[in-house]
Design an enzyme around this catalytic site. Sequence first.
Site, PDB file in Angstrom:
ATOM      1  N   SER A 265       0.839  -1.199   0.000  1.00  0.00           N
ATOM      2  CA  SER A 265       0.000   0.000   0.000  1.00  0.00           C
ATOM      3  C   SER A 265       0.873   1.248   0.000  1.00  0.00           C
ATOM      4  O   SER A 265       2.078   1.188   0.235  1.00  0.00           O
ATOM      5  CB  SER A 265      -0.879   0.015   1.248  1.00  0.00           C
ATOM      6  OG  SER A 265      -0.074   0.322   2.378  1.00  0.00           O
ATOM      7  N   LYS A 266       0.213   2.369  -0.249  1.00  0.00           N
ATOM      8  CA  LYS A 266       0.925   3.636  -0.261  1.00  0.00           C
ATOM      9  C   LYS A 266       1.573   3.894   1.101  1.00  0.00           C
ATOM     10  O   LYS A 266       2.654   4.445   1.196  1.00  0.00           O
ATOM     11  CB  LYS A 266      -0.053   4.746  -0.613  1.00  0.00           C
ATOM     12  CG  LYS A 266       0.578   6.123  -0.551  1.00  0.00           C
ATOM     13  CD  LYS A 266      -0.269   7.132  -1.249  1.00  0.00           C
ATOM     14  CE  LYS A 266      -0.062   8.547  -0.776  1.00  0.00           C
ATOM     15  NZ  LYS A 266       0.929   8.848   0.193  1.00  0.00           N
ATOM     16  N   ARG A 267       0.862   3.451   2.145  1.00  0.00           N
ATOM     17  CA  ARG A 267       1.396   3.688   3.495  1.00  0.00           C
ATOM     18  C   ARG A 267       2.732   2.966   3.721  1.00  0.00           C
ATOM     19  O   ARG A 267       3.610   3.476   4.408  1.00  0.00           O
ATOM     20  CB  ARG A 267       0.376   3.282   4.554  1.00  0.00           C
ATOM     21  CG  ARG A 267       0.118   4.427   5.496  1.00  0.00           C
ATOM     22  CD  ARG A 267      -0.942   4.160   6.549  1.00  0.00           C
ATOM     23  NE  ARG A 267      -2.147   3.565   6.004  1.00  0.00           N
ATOM     24  CZ  ARG A 267      -2.778   2.536   6.564  1.00  0.00           C
ATOM     25  NH1 ARG A 267      -2.297   1.972   7.649  1.00  0.00           N
ATOM     26  NH2 ARG A 267      -3.884   2.056   6.024  1.00  0.00           N
ATOM     27  N   GLY A 269       4.950   2.512   1.506  1.00  0.00           N
ATOM     28  CA  GLY A 269       5.936   3.361   0.832  1.00  0.00           C
ATOM     29  C   GLY A 269       6.316   4.548   1.699  1.00  0.00           C
ATOM     30  O   GLY A 269       7.497   4.848   1.877  1.00  0.00           O
ATOM     31  N   ASP A 270       5.296   5.211   2.267  1.00  0.00           N
ATOM     32  CA  ASP A 270       5.570   6.374   3.121  1.00  0.00           C
ATOM     33  C   ASP A 270       6.419   5.972   4.328  1.00  0.00           C
ATOM     34  O   ASP A 270       7.356   6.657   4.708  1.00  0.00           O
ATOM     35  CB  ASP A 270       4.252   6.987   3.621  1.00  0.00           C
ATOM     36  CG  ASP A 270       3.458   7.596   2.462  1.00  0.00           C
ATOM     37  OD1 ASP A 270       4.072   7.846   1.404  1.00  0.00           O
ATOM     38  OD2 ASP A 270       2.241   7.798   2.616  1.00  0.00           O
TER      39      ASP A 270
END
Length: 508
Positions: A265-267, A269-270
């Site tokens: 998920s994008k999270r 990556g963050d």
Amino acid sequence: MNNGKVRVRFAPSPTGPLHMGGVRTALFNYLFAKKNGGDFLLRIEDTDQTRYVPGAEDYIIESLKWCGLTPDEGAGIGGEFGPYRQSERKEIYKQFADQLIESGNAYYAFDTPEELDALRAAAEANKEVFSYDMHTRGELKNSLVLSEEEIQRRIAAGEPCIIRFKMPENTDVVEEDLIRGEVKFNTAQLDDKVLYKADGMPTYHLANVVDDHMMKITHVIRGEEWLPSMPLHILLYKALGWGDTKPRFAHLPLILKPTGKGKLSKRDGDKMGFPVFPLQWTDPKSGDVSRGYREDGYFPQAFVNLLALLGWNAGTEQEFFSMDELIDQFSLERVVKSGARFDPEKAKWFNRHYMQEKTDLELAGEFKPLLEARNVSISEEKLVRIIAMIKERCEFIHELWDQGQYFFEAPESYDEKTVKKKWKEGTSEKLNAILEVFKAVDDWKAELVKESFSNFMNEKEWGFGVVMVPIRLALVGSSQGVDLFDICELVGKEETISRIEKAITILG
Ligand code: GLU
């Protein structure tokens, strides 16, 4: 199927930036098409107006372009099966919804959103899940239950009305997925999906099946999250009379988090500092910026290469593939069923490889804009030589700056530890003497500077270590960097002298 020509499509919904999993879907479609001499289409599935995000379609097109995945037909390109944007095909779908009603495969439903919400809430209170399906449809407000007059009265009165698929009862739907093998569903588990909405738009399911048929798609290659939709799609092909020409299906494995647990998920990556989108994206509402592979300094070849290996392998040890090699070796048989773990470190490793593959001149060309942004001007010839010396230490173009900054500007400060250890009493005097030697060098070439320097040092019987590090400190600001005399030559005689003089003033 059509006269044997392979036709595949990438069919994203413009609901935001394309996730890297979406790019992988596009890539596998592209590779499959090119491998088989077929066509690769881009179709924009924008029938859900509530989820439409401005800029998302352009983002998708630009992402494909950056990766070198040029569609043969599609939105923004054209082709004989257009339009390729579903919102522009609105008129096409209604007749098929009507056809399904006539053949008894679909029905009108008048239940309001509030009524359905109440049913859901009531079910939830009993720890159950409400589903509009073969078990409940007989008690709801639809054309299976209401009298003909009542139906006509409601339609004439302009009551909001949708069309639902009438899922056949207790039927096995069996299909040979090209990646998963035989997949079996029983319709008892499936609900009566909405095919046509009150706003006059088809839903994804109807539009997707109609378009795949009309665009003569032979293979549907898409993410695993669409597998549960496959039985409905297969039943729709049958109900519309297209059972014999329906496409083959291939559902790609999920891309997993670096830990291997759960969907990437994008999270993630963050949290771990890597992009999950191909290009940087600015959310049009919040203004939030999400990083992209392109802006992070990845080469498109590296990005494509790493995506290709998320769920596919050549069956050999080979890990680096050009696009042509991928096309040549790709097959759906070698796509795995299980999730593919994404490794951000390996992504960098791919980039390093493609960086080292480039010529120094190519790297110079890509690095120049970064130098210009810092107001550095340098001849191409020098820049190429500098890059040859430092590129091995880099995974990204922008790291050329970190590794070579001292070539482009004088140090602003000096590493304290090194100063303490190496700048002793008498160092300034020694450097002053060496400055005289340097000033006397006419032809400012690394070997000649080194020769004069060495002769002088031998004459004086000074240890090299005693002055080499201080000179390096003066030129670089630390004990880092490539060969000292190469640095001297490349920054130039005047600059070398001025940096040494400055260091003597500050540190002496
Ligand atoms: N519009 C769907 C998506 O956003 C397409 C799924 C499919 O390929 O059928 O992924």
